[in-house]
Design an enzyme around this catalytic site. Structure first.
Site, PDB file in Angstrom:
ATOM      1  CG  ASP A 192      35.900  85.445  57.329  1.00  0.00           C
ATOM      2  OD1 ASP A 192      35.356  86.571  57.411  1.00  0.00           O
ATOM      3  OD2 ASP A 192      35.275  84.388  57.098  1.00  0.00           O
TER       4      ASP A 192
ATOM      5  CD1 TRP B 140      31.058  81.887  60.105  1.00  0.00           C
ATOM      6  CD2 TRP B 140      30.824  81.382  57.944  1.00  0.00           C
ATOM      7  NE1 TRP B 140      29.752  82.131  59.753  1.00  0.00           N
ATOM      8  CE2 TRP B 140      29.578  81.835  58.444  1.00  0.00           C
ATOM      9  CE3 TRP B 140      30.912  80.998  56.602  1.00  0.00           C
ATOM     10  CZ2 TRP B 140      28.431  81.920  57.640  1.00  0.00           C
ATOM     11  CZ3 TRP B 140      29.770  81.076  55.808  1.00  0.00           C
ATOM     12  CH2 TRP B 140      28.560  81.531  56.321  1.00  0.00           C
TER      13      TRP B 140
ATOM     14  CE  LYS C 244      27.332  87.361  59.380  1.00  0.00           C
ATOM     15  NZ  LYS C 244      28.346  86.804  58.563  1.00  0.00           N
TER      16      LYS C 244
HETATM   17  C1  LIG Z   1      28.642  85.588  57.658  1.00  0.00           C
HETATM   18  C2  LIG Z   1      30.037  85.122  57.509  1.00  0.00           C
HETATM   19  C3  LIG Z   1      30.544  84.657  56.285  1.00  0.00           C
HETATM   20  C4  LIG Z   1      29.700  84.519  55.047  1.00  0.00           C
HETATM   21  O1  LIG Z   1      29.297  85.736  54.533  1.00  0.00           O
HETATM   22  P1  LIG Z   1      28.506  85.813  53.141  1.00  0.00           P
HETATM   23  O2  LIG Z   1      28.406  87.289  52.930  1.00  0.00           O
HETATM   24  O3  LIG Z   1      27.193  85.123  53.351  1.00  0.00           O
HETATM   25  O4  LIG Z   1      29.320  85.140  52.102  1.00  0.00           O
HETATM   26  C5  LIG Z   1      31.868  84.268  56.238  1.00  0.00           C
HETATM   27  N1  LIG Z   1      32.657  84.319  57.319  1.00  0.00           N
HETATM   28  C6  LIG Z   1      32.204  84.749  58.509  1.00  0.00           C
HETATM   29  C7  LIG Z   1      33.130  84.776  59.697  1.00  0.00           C
HETATM   30  C8  LIG Z   1      30.884  85.162  58.638  1.00  0.00           C
HETATM   31  O5  LIG Z   1      30.420  85.587  59.830  1.00  0.00           O
END
Ligand SMILES: *Cc1c(COP(=O)(O)O)cnc(C)c1O
Length: 349
Positions: A160, A90, A184
């Site tokens: 993030d 990511w 999540k």
């Molecule tokens: C799942 C995830 C993303 C991507 O999320 P989307 O909603 O599909 O854009 C980005 N960063 C992390 C750390 C993630 O777990």
């Protein structure tokens, strides 16, 4: 998973929210009913995370990936360099996107060792003039988590937190900006929550679409256009559920216990199950594991499914298995997986 009581409440309220005769999906986002839902969700999130008043909280669409571009568009503020930490797939994707907008200084990278650790902070090659430093405190795909928050002085820290938000207490004051895709640990997919310190706003790169300008979005309380109302509502129910659980700190205690049980099972299997991550940096949320005999992995997944254990297939980048044990996964779910894993060794080890 979403908490069962949240889904049940949503089910009860599906056709008729609190006697209004409307589903939340049918409400005007500017009507008094939805405005109250939206405000309560923000208040509850501020409360459970201890978000100070000088931070804006935005409920946006586009998922976490939208922030890979919105962060540089908004936070470069005339600078042309940003620092990025590369500890997984990511953060690597965030780097690729940021390169369209600025010079990316990768302060440290574990790509060459396949993202299995976090380099000591003292070894990072930080630029004191960077516009910000971006990192992913929990790397969802390979299950690598930072046990510390980098202390980088004046440079704003951008995190993030998609897969770790609300899983443990954080001190929001340490961050310039936090973002998290909802799917999540917060609610349904498509929503992204952004928490941003207000002094960082208002210096967006020219040419940035209004819809991607934090200042515009904050001025309109995330209603510059129609927000993802139902996802916002469900997230609010999850925040209420977290309060009922005793807040983030008590979830954190349970999360530590849940993760320990799984890693202990892997480590006690004498190599039958393997997790390559340096134990200090193993994620509490995502536990990837492989079988030493990889030919058995499809069998593992098939038998797990029969035992009612779903969603265990690893990310397509990595294969193997991955147990994502977010807040809503009860300890009993982890116990069921542990006993299945032990039984699988007995049958096939
Ligand atoms: C799942 C995830 C993303 C991507 O999320 P989307 O909603 O599909 O854009 C980005 N960063 C992390 C750390 C993630 O777990």
């Amino acid at each position: 998973m979403l908490p069962q009581p949240v889904l049940e409440q949503a089910q009860r309220e599906m056709l008729n929210w609190q006697g209004t005769g409307m589903s939340v999906m049918e409400m005007s986002h500017r009507g008094a009913e939805f405005m109250s839902i939206a405000a309560r969700a923000e208040e509850d999130l501020r409360d459970i995370m201890g978000i100070p008043p000088n931070y804006k909280v935005l409920f946006l669409q586009g998922g976490a990936s939208s922030q890979f571009a919105m962060v540089p568009m908004n936070l470069l503020r005339g600078k042309c360099t940003a620092d990025y930490v590369e500890t997984g797939d990511w953060s690597s994707k965030a780097i690729q996107e940021a390169k369209k907008y600025c010079n990316v200084n990768v302060v440290t990278s574990t790509k060459i060792s396949r993202y299995t650790s976090v380099p000591a902070f003292t070894s990072w090659n930080c630029n004191p003039n960077a516009a910000y430093l971006h990192y992913a405190p929990n790397e969802t795909i390979r299950g690598v988590e930072f046990p510390f928050v980098p202390e980088i002085g004046e440079v704003p820290l951008v995190a993030d937190m998609s897969s770790g938000i609300l899983s443990r207490p954080v001190n929001v004051n340490q961050f310039g900006l936090i973002y998290a895709g909802a799917q999540k640990n917060i609610g349904p997919a498509g929503l992204v929550v952004v928490i941003v310190r207000d002094d960082l706003l208002g210096n967006t790169a020219s040419g940035t679409p209004a819809l991607y300008d934090y200042q515009v979005l904050a001025d309109h309380h995330s209603m510059y256009n129609t927000p993802p109302t139902y996802a916002w509502y469900l997230s609010g129910l999850v925040f209420q559920w977290i309060k009922q659980q005793g807040g983030v700190a008590s979830l954190a205690t349970a999360n530590v216990r849940k993760a320990r049980k799984l890693y202990a099972t892997i480590d006690a299997s004498q190599g039958f199950y393997q997790n390559p991550v340096d134990p200090q940096y193993r994620s509490r949320m995502n536990v990837p594991f492989m079988l030493a005999d990889r030919r058995h992995e499809n069998l593992f997944l098939a038998e797990a499914l029969e035992a009612g254990l779903t969603n265990l297939k690893g990310h397509r980048f990595l294969g193997g298995m991955r147990a994502s044990i977010y807040n809503a996964m009860p300890e009993a779910g982890v116990d069921a997986l542990v006993s299945f894993m032990q039984g699988f060794i007995q049958r096939h080890g």
